[in-house]
Motif scaffolding. Structure first.
Motif, PDB file in Angstrom:
ATOM      1  N   GLU A  26     -87.257 115.866 -60.826  1.00  0.00           N
ATOM      2  CA  GLU A  26     -87.381 114.423 -60.987  1.00  0.00           C
ATOM      3  C   GLU A  26     -88.148 114.069 -62.248  1.00  0.00           C
ATOM      4  OE1 GLU A  26     -85.854 112.076 -59.243  1.00  0.00           O
ATOM      5  OE2 GLU A  26     -84.863 113.746 -58.211  1.00  0.00           O
ATOM      6  N   ASP A  27     -89.166 114.877 -62.600  1.00  0.00           N
ATOM      7  CA  ASP A  27     -89.931 114.603 -63.816  1.00  0.00           C
ATOM      8  C   ASP A  27     -89.048 114.691 -65.053  1.00  0.00           C
ATOM      9  OD1 ASP A  27     -92.249 114.187 -62.421  1.00  0.00           O
ATOM     10  OD2 ASP A  27     -93.047 116.197 -62.731  1.00  0.00           O
ATOM     11  N   ILE A  28     -88.209 115.730 -65.128  1.00  0.00           N
ATOM     12  CA  ILE A  28     -87.328 115.894 -66.282  1.00  0.00           C
ATOM     13  C   ILE A  28     -86.292 114.774 -66.319  1.00  0.00           C
ATOM     14  CG2 ILE A  28     -85.495 117.347 -67.257  1.00  0.00           C
ATOM     15  CD1 ILE A  28     -87.136 119.770 -66.484  1.00  0.00           C
ATOM     16  N   LYS A  29     -85.749 114.422 -65.167  1.00  0.00           N
ATOM     17  CA  LYS A  29     -84.784 113.316 -65.123  1.00  0.00           C
ATOM     18  C   LYS A  29     -85.418 112.029 -65.635  1.00  0.00           C
ATOM     19  CE  LYS A  29     -82.203 115.127 -61.150  1.00  0.00           C
ATOM     20  NZ  LYS A  29     -81.906 114.948 -59.706  1.00  0.00           N
ATOM     21  N   ASN A  30     -86.659 111.790 -65.267  1.00  0.00           N
ATOM     22  CA  ASN A  30     -87.324 110.563 -65.708  1.00  0.00           C
ATOM     23  C   ASN A  30     -87.526 110.564 -67.223  1.00  0.00           C
ATOM     24  OD1 ASN A  30     -87.501 109.434 -63.143  1.00  0.00           O
ATOM     25  ND2 ASN A  30     -89.485 110.374 -62.718  1.00  0.00           N
ATOM     26  N   VAL A  31     -87.835 111.731 -67.798  1.00  0.00           N
ATOM     27  CA  VAL A  31     -88.003 111.821 -69.252  1.00  0.00           C
ATOM     28  C   VAL A  31     -86.675 111.545 -69.952  1.00  0.00           C
ATOM     29  CG1 VAL A  31     -88.499 113.379 -71.168  1.00  0.00           C
ATOM     30  CG2 VAL A  31     -89.973 113.387 -69.155  1.00  0.00           C
ATOM     31  N   ILE A  32     -85.594 112.118 -69.437  1.00  0.00           N
ATOM     32  CA  ILE A  32     -84.273 111.885 -70.035  1.00  0.00           C
ATOM     33  C   ILE A  32     -83.898 110.411 -69.931  1.00  0.00           C
ATOM     34  CG2 ILE A  32     -81.814 112.427 -69.880  1.00  0.00           C
ATOM     35  CD1 ILE A  32     -82.622 115.215 -68.866  1.00  0.00           C
ATOM     36  N   LYS A  33     -84.216 109.790 -68.788  1.00  0.00           N
ATOM     37  CA  LYS A  33     -83.928 108.366 -68.627  1.00  0.00           C
ATOM     38  C   LYS A  33     -84.705 107.535 -69.651  1.00  0.00           C
ATOM     39  CE  LYS A  33     -82.992 108.727 -63.650  1.00  0.00           C
ATOM     40  NZ  LYS A  33     -83.493 108.425 -62.293  1.00  0.00           N
ATOM     41  N   GLU A  34     -85.927 107.955 -69.955  1.00  0.00           N
ATOM     42  CA  GLU A  34     -86.712 107.256 -70.973  1.00  0.00           C
ATOM     43  C   GLU A  34     -86.057 107.389 -72.343  1.00  0.00           C
ATOM     44  OE1 GLU A  34     -90.666 108.763 -70.811  1.00  0.00           O
ATOM     45  OE2 GLU A  34     -91.105 107.897 -68.828  1.00  0.00           O
ATOM     46  N   MET A  35     -85.527 108.585 -72.650  1.00  0.00           N
ATOM     47  CA  MET A  35     -84.799 108.785 -73.909  1.00  0.00           C
ATOM     48  C   MET A  35     -83.596 107.847 -73.969  1.00  0.00           C
ATOM     49  SD  MET A  35     -84.541 112.911 -74.320  1.00  0.00           S
ATOM     50  CE  MET A  35     -85.899 114.022 -73.937  1.00  0.00           C
ATOM     51  N   VAL A  36     -82.858 107.784 -72.861  1.00  0.00           N
ATOM     52  CA  VAL A  36     -81.665 106.940 -72.797  1.00  0.00           C
ATOM     53  C   VAL A  36     -82.041 105.472 -72.991  1.00  0.00           C
ATOM     54  CG1 VAL A  36     -79.873 106.075 -71.241  1.00  0.00           C
ATOM     55  CG2 VAL A  36     -80.307 108.533 -71.391  1.00  0.00           C
ATOM     56  N   ASP A  37     -83.100 105.033 -72.345  1.00  0.00           N
ATOM     57  CA  ASP A  37     -83.545 103.641 -72.481  1.00  0.00           C
ATOM     58  C   ASP A  37     -83.917 103.329 -73.932  1.00  0.00           C
ATOM     59  OD1 ASP A  37     -83.155 103.196 -69.796  1.00  0.00           O
ATOM     60  OD2 ASP A  37     -85.268 103.473 -69.246  1.00  0.00           O
TER      61      ASP A  37
END
Length: 253
Positions: A26-37
């Protein structure tokens, strides 16, 4: 990430189709989502993170997520897809994740269903992301051999050049050689005429423009590594920002 770290990621990157058995944390997914945003604040196309991408794939193995890139059916949007998508890919690779640009070997209808995209929205491509698997799968080995038998050098991509290229441009083009490209075709053509550096692709309203966008980013990173800052204009001319050119001392060269 620093410019040097991006270049290190270019050297590390290799398209992967076999991923680990566990989904991303979940931590890595959240970081990727931040990149996408962050990318969505700048780019024309929409970058959409999908937690579980496995239902849309048959030839990929393991557990992996994906970023779907979609938007209006425009040439420039395709180029931005490549430019900004590659920036995410390189960040993921640098931090130990496996990635792959995917243009056709997935179920596009399934992706439309998963995202409930409105009519008229074009999916340009997807980027798969998962944990790195140490060994290449048999499919990966076969596909690598099939697509890397003949790799085009940057000299082969130069259509016209009326004088010696600046060192920064030559290095930028060497990084373009390492840019991912559909079936390793490297369709971008460059020109250096009267001090003006430009590029283009045939059939710009195709996924070749995605390759062009990726190549643009690699070129910019290479120039920055040699102290030359610049950006690509709307007309696909590389324009130097002379106020940001770095002057190295002899000791640093």
């Amino acid at each position: 990430m620093t410019n040097d770290e991006y270049i290190k990621a270019i050297e590390m990157r290799r398209s992967r189709r076999a991923y680990g058995s566990k989904p991303l944390s979940e931590d890595i997914k959240n970081v990727i989502k931040e990149m996408v945003d962050a990318v969505n604040e700048t780019a024309t196309p929409d970058f959409i993170f999908v937690d579980d991408a496995t239902p849309a794939f048959r030839l990929f193995t393991g557990k992996f997520s994906m970023i779907v890139v979609c938007g209006p059916d425009e040439q420039k949007a395709r180029e931005e897809c490549g430019y900004w998508g590659e920036s995410i890919v390189l960040q993921c690779v640098y931090h130990g994740l496996a990635t792959c640009w995917v243009g056709g070997t997935y179920n596009e209808n399934k992706v439309y269903e998963m995202l409930d995209l409105p009519l008229g929205t074009r999916i340009y491509c997807v980027i798969t992301i998962g944990y790195l698997k140490d060994k290449l799968s048999p499919i990966e080995k076969t596909m690598y051999r099939a697509t890397h038998r003949k790799s085009k050098s940057y000299q082969d991509m130069i259509e016209y050049c009326d004088e010696s290229l600046p060192e920064a441009y030559s290095y930028g083009l060497k990084l373009v050689e390492k840019a991912p490209s559909g079936v390793n075709r490297r369709p971008v053509k460059f020109r250096y005429e009267k001090g003006v550096f430009s590029g283009y692709v045939d059939e710009p309203y195709s996924d070749k423009s995605i390759d062009f966008g990726i190549a643009k980013l690699h070129f910019v990173l290479g120039c920055r590594a040699k102290g030359v800052y610049g950006s690509w204009s709307y007309e696909n001319v590389f324009e130097e920002d002379n106020e940001r050119i770095i002057k190295f001392s002899k000791e640093e060269q």
